[in-house]
Design a protein around this motif. Structure first.
Motif, PDB file in Angstrom:
ATOM      1  N   PRO A  20       0.822  -1.225   0.000  1.00  0.00           N
ATOM      2  CA  PRO A  20       0.000   0.000   0.000  1.00  0.00           C
ATOM      3  C   PRO A  20       0.854   1.272   0.000  1.00  0.00           C
ATOM      4  N   GLU A  21       1.989   1.229   0.665  1.00  0.00           N
ATOM      5  CA  GLU A  21       2.865   2.404   0.696  1.00  0.00           C
ATOM      6  C   GLU A  21       3.437   2.710  -0.692  1.00  0.00           C
ATOM      7  N   THR A  22       3.803   1.684  -1.437  1.00  0.00           N
ATOM      8  CA  THR A  22       4.307   1.881  -2.799  1.00  0.00           C
ATOM      9  C   THR A  22       3.226   2.496  -3.682  1.00  0.00           C
ATOM     10  N   ILE A  23       2.039   1.988  -3.573  1.00  0.00           N
ATOM     11  CA  ILE A  23       0.921   2.525  -4.353  1.00  0.00           C
ATOM     12  C   ILE A  23       0.675   3.983  -3.976  1.00  0.00           C
ATOM     13  N   ARG A  24       0.667   4.284  -2.691  1.00  0.00           N
ATOM     14  CA  ARG A  24       0.434   5.655  -2.221  1.00  0.00           C
ATOM     15  C   ARG A  24       1.513   6.603  -2.736  1.00  0.00           C
ATOM     16  N   ARG A  25       2.769   6.208  -2.616  1.00  0.00           N
ATOM     17  CA  ARG A  25       3.875   7.070  -3.073  1.00  0.00           C
ATOM     18  C   ARG A  25       3.799   7.296  -4.583  1.00  0.00           C
ATOM     19  N   ASN A  26       3.452   6.257  -5.329  1.00  0.00           N
ATOM     20  CA  ASN A  26       3.331   6.409  -6.778  1.00  0.00           C
ATOM     21  C   ASN A  26       2.206   7.371  -7.146  1.00  0.00           C
ATOM     22  N   LEU A  27       1.098   7.295  -6.444  1.00  0.00           N
ATOM     23  CA  LEU A  27      -0.003   8.221  -6.711  1.00  0.00           C
ATOM     24  C   LEU A  27       0.386   9.662  -6.387  1.00  0.00           C
ATOM     25  N   VAL A  28       1.107   9.864  -5.305  1.00  0.00           N
ATOM     26  CA  VAL A  28       1.565  11.211  -4.950  1.00  0.00           C
ATOM     27  C   VAL A  28       2.499  11.750  -6.039  1.00  0.00           C
ATOM     28  N   THR A  29       3.448  10.934  -6.459  1.00  0.00           N
ATOM     29  CA  THR A  29       4.404  11.359  -7.494  1.00  0.00           C
ATOM     30  C   THR A  29       3.694  11.667  -8.801  1.00  0.00           C
ATOM     31  N   GLU A  30       2.791  10.804  -9.212  1.00  0.00           N
ATOM     32  CA  GLU A  30       2.064  11.023 -10.461  1.00  0.00           C
ATOM     33  C   GLU A  30       1.166  12.257 -10.381  1.00  0.00           C
ATOM     34  N   THR A  31       0.605  12.503  -9.222  1.00  0.00           N
ATOM     35  CA  THR A  31      -0.223  13.705  -9.045  1.00  0.00           C
ATOM     36  C   THR A  31       0.625  14.957  -9.219  1.00  0.00           C
ATOM     37  N   GLN A  32       1.810  14.960  -8.631  1.00  0.00           N
ATOM     38  CA  GLN A  32       2.695  16.116  -8.764  1.00  0.00           C
ATOM     39  C   GLN A  32       3.122  16.318 -10.217  1.00  0.00           C
ATOM     40  N   LEU A  33       3.457  15.242 -10.901  1.00  0.00           N
ATOM     41  CA  LEU A  33       3.837  15.348 -12.315  1.00  0.00           C
ATOM     42  C   LEU A  33       2.676  15.847 -13.168  1.00  0.00           C
ATOM     43  N   HIS A  34       1.504  15.314 -12.917  1.00  0.00           N
ATOM     44  CA  HIS A  34       0.325  15.738 -13.671  1.00  0.00           C
ATOM     45  C   HIS A  34       0.019  17.220 -13.412  1.00  0.00           C
ATOM     46  N   GLY A  51      -9.237  11.420 -12.438  1.00  0.00           N
ATOM     47  CA  GLY A  51      -9.626  10.768 -13.688  1.00  0.00           C
ATOM     48  C   GLY A  51      -8.423  10.401 -14.539  1.00  0.00           C
ATOM     49  N   ALA A  52      -7.453  11.299 -14.620  1.00  0.00           N
ATOM     50  CA  ALA A  52      -6.253  11.036 -15.413  1.00  0.00           C
ATOM     51  C   ALA A  52      -5.431   9.886 -14.834  1.00  0.00           C
ATOM     52  N   LEU A  53      -5.492   9.724 -13.524  1.00  0.00           N
ATOM     53  CA  LEU A  53      -4.730   8.662 -12.867  1.00  0.00           C
ATOM     54  C   LEU A  53      -5.550   7.392 -12.665  1.00  0.00           C
ATOM     55  N   HIS A  54      -6.781   7.415 -13.150  1.00  0.00           N
ATOM     56  CA  HIS A  54      -7.659   6.245 -13.109  1.00  0.00           C
ATOM     57  C   HIS A  54      -7.964   5.777 -11.690  1.00  0.00           C
ATOM     58  N   VAL A  55      -8.200   6.738 -10.813  1.00  0.00           N
ATOM     59  CA  VAL A  55      -8.650   6.448  -9.455  1.00  0.00           C
ATOM     60  C   VAL A  55      -9.810   7.389  -9.141  1.00  0.00           C
ATOM     61  N   SER A  56     -10.542   7.097  -8.091  1.00  0.00           N
ATOM     62  CA  SER A  56     -11.646   7.980  -7.720  1.00  0.00           C
ATOM     63  C   SER A  56     -11.095   9.217  -7.007  1.00  0.00           C
ATOM     64  N   PRO A  57     -11.823  10.323  -7.049  1.00  0.00           N
ATOM     65  CA  PRO A  57     -11.379  11.513  -6.320  1.00  0.00           C
ATOM     66  C   PRO A  57     -11.200  11.239  -4.829  1.00  0.00           C
ATOM     67  N   ARG A  58     -12.065  10.426  -4.257  1.00  0.00           N
ATOM     68  CA  ARG A  58     -11.946  10.104  -2.833  1.00  0.00           C
ATOM     69  C   ARG A  58     -10.672   9.316  -2.549  1.00  0.00           C
ATOM     70  N   THR A  59     -10.333   8.373  -3.414  1.00  0.00           N
ATOM     71  CA  THR A  59      -9.086   7.614  -3.242  1.00  0.00           C
ATOM     72  C   THR A  59      -7.894   8.555  -3.259  1.00  0.00           C
ATOM     73  N   LEU A  60      -7.889   9.474  -4.196  1.00  0.00           N
ATOM     74  CA  LEU A  60      -6.770  10.405  -4.295  1.00  0.00           C
ATOM     75  C   LEU A  60      -6.703  11.312  -3.068  1.00  0.00           C
ATOM     76  N   GLN A  61      -7.834  11.769  -2.580  1.00  0.00           N
ATOM     77  CA  GLN A  61      -7.825  12.595  -1.376  1.00  0.00           C
ATOM     78  C   GLN A  61      -7.362  11.811  -0.158  1.00  0.00           C
ATOM     79  N   LYS A  62      -7.739  10.547  -0.065  1.00  0.00           N
ATOM     80  CA  LYS A  62      -7.284   9.711   1.046  1.00  0.00           C
ATOM     81  C   LYS A  62      -5.770   9.524   1.004  1.00  0.00           C
ATOM     82  N   VAL A  63      -5.215   9.415  -0.208  1.00  0.00           N
ATOM     83  CA  VAL A  63      -3.761   9.284  -0.361  1.00  0.00           C
ATOM     84  C   VAL A  63      -3.067  10.503   0.232  1.00  0.00           C
TER      85      VAL A  63
END
Length: 98
Positions: A20-34, A51-63
């Protein structure tokens, strides 16, 4: 001219074996790049990033709950950084003319 999406595709390196930590860090990095890539777009929002990262807005906010800054802060910083870069570039070109 190529669309920015042609240069950057989300790279969400995870599999069913990822922690889960790897997934979380990847989402943070991709969000910053996007955010950096689309900082000029007025349509850049938490929903559009999710939407661009193919996750729900709530998932991204939880990250971002575990992060120092919120998702909206990341978007704001991306926009301000771009604005500052453009202002500095324009100021340099004016001084070089005189």
């Amino acid at each position: 001219m190529k669309h920015p999406e042609d240069f950057h595709k989300p790279y969400l390196a995870w599999s069913r074996h990822s922690t889960p930590e790897t997934i979380r860090r990847n989402l943070v990095t991709e969000t910053q790049l996007h955010g950096d890539l689309y900082s000029r777009s007025p349509a850049l929002t938490a929903v559009s990033v999710a939407g661009a990262l193919h996750v729900s807005p709530r998932t991204l906010q939880k990250v971002f709950e575990a992060e120092e800054h919120t998702l909206n802060h990341i978007i704001l910083v991306s926009r301000l950084t771009r604005a500052r870069t453009l202002m500095e570039r324009d100021r340099t070109s004016i001084y070089s003319i005189t």
